[in-house]
Scaffold this motif. Structure first.
Motif, PDB file in Angstrom:
ATOM      1  N   HIS A 147       0.854  -1.193   0.000  1.00 60.65           N
ATOM      2  CA  HIS A 147       0.000   0.000   0.000  1.00 60.65           C
ATOM      3  C   HIS A 147       0.890   1.243   0.000  1.00 60.65           C
ATOM      4  O   HIS A 147       2.078   1.149   0.356  1.00 60.65           O
ATOM      5  CB  HIS A 147      -0.923  -0.024   1.233  1.00 60.65           C
ATOM      6  N   ASP A 149       1.591   3.613   1.917  1.00 60.24           N
ATOM      7  CA  ASP A 149       2.302   4.087   3.111  1.00 60.24           C
ATOM      8  C   ASP A 149       3.090   3.000   3.847  1.00 60.24           C
ATOM      9  O   ASP A 149       3.732   3.273   4.859  1.00 60.24           O
ATOM     10  CB  ASP A 149       1.310   4.733   4.095  1.00 60.24           C
ATOM     11  N   ASP A 150       3.068   1.775   3.368  1.00 62.40           N
ATOM     12  CA  ASP A 150       3.656   0.662   4.133  1.00 62.40           C
ATOM     13  C   ASP A 150       5.156   0.840   4.367  1.00 62.40           C
ATOM     14  O   ASP A 150       5.659   0.605   5.470  1.00 62.40           O
ATOM     15  CB  ASP A 150       3.447  -0.669   3.408  1.00 62.40           C
ATOM     16  N   HIS A 186      -0.023  -7.558   2.954  1.00 65.14           N
ATOM     17  CA  HIS A 186       1.354  -7.428   3.459  1.00 65.14           C
ATOM     18  C   HIS A 186       2.034  -8.799   3.444  1.00 65.14           C
ATOM     19  O   HIS A 186       3.137  -8.957   2.912  1.00 65.14           O
ATOM     20  CB  HIS A 186       1.381  -6.896   4.887  1.00 65.14           C
TER      21      HIS A 186
HETATM   22 ZN   LIG Z   1      -0.581  -1.657   4.222  1.00 63.45          ZN
END
Ligand SMILES: [Zn+2]
Length: 244
Positions: free
Chosen positions: A19, A21-22, A121
């Motif tokens: 994603h 911002d991960d 994730h």
């Molecule tokens: Zn994420």
């Protein structure tokens, strides 16, 4: 500038995120530290965060670009199955492997494969692990356009405390330098659509302070090696964190 031990001098770093911002929340301080030392860094983000509760894909794309720039990294988006829909497929691992062959990193960072977190994730961590392996196999027809590439090390990062693997002792990276903390903080806050609802940046900084306290330094980020670490001598092994 000093060469970085245990890897080709300033060889690139490649970070995968499911994603937008991960990478910033999971290991942004490590990225800031490395790019400030002179190591090139490239982000591959595998969705636009379109399934999130806050922020449009357009906003989140812009936030990711801003954050990557703050951290001194380049960025590309890779369209796979979409946010919340990522599947483990050989074709995806081959796409990631092709990026590894194109960018030719020494270090690859990917989210941990711990199951009890966002499924994208864990699956991306699995795919990145497979990709690092496929990138070095000479006979794969799908990858024949680029020569094989062997990375030096794959490290997993944990987007949340729950995603820290319990069975792998972490390698703690010192991110205490003020210029590192400030770049990391700014990169997390660049994800304004996410930090508007909860103070995620402070949560990550608090986690880093706790790891730092364990190591006798101000701030540290844990990374989890996928393979045994190799040292030329015991002098390179640093010291252990054992403050409790
Ligand atoms: Zn994420």
């Amino acid at each position: 500038m000093k060469p970085i031990p245990n890897s080709p001098e300033f060889a690139p770093l490649l970070a995968f995120g499911a994603h937008p911002d991960d990478i910033e929340f999971g290991c942004g301080g490590v990225i800031a530290r490395e790019t400030q030392l002179g190591r090139p860094a490239h982000f591959v983000v595998c969705s636009r965060g379109e399934a999130g509760s806050h922020g449009t894909p357009r906003q989140r794309t812009a936030e990711a670009r801003k954050a990557a720039a703050i951290l001194g990294a380049t960025l590309e988006f890779l369209e796979l199955d979409g946010d919340g829909r990522l599947e483990l497929r050989a074709a995806h691992a081959l796409k990631l492997a092709a990026i590894i062959r194109r960018f030719r990193p020494a270090i690859v960072l990917a989210p941990s494969t711990v199951e009890n977190q966002h499924p994208d994730h864990a699956r991306l961590g699995r795919l990145a692990c497979d990709a690092a392996r496929l990138a070095r196999y000479g006979g794969l027809r799908d990858l024949r356009r680029q020569p094989p590439h062997v990375i030096a090390q794959l490290f997993f990062y944990a987007v949340t405390p729950e995603a820290e693997p319990g069975d792998i002792p972490p390698v703690l990276l010192d991110v205490s330098a003020p210029e590192v903390v400030s770049a990391w903080t700014a990169a997390m806050q660049a994800h304004a659509s996410q930090t508007a609802t909860r103070n995620y940046a402070e949560m990550q900084l608090t986690r880093a302070r706790l790891f730092g306290a364990r190591a006798g330094i101000a701030c540290a980020i844990p990374l989890f090696p996928n393979d045994p670490l190799v040292f030329d001598s015991l002098a390179q092994t640093g010291r252990g964190a054992r403050r409790f």
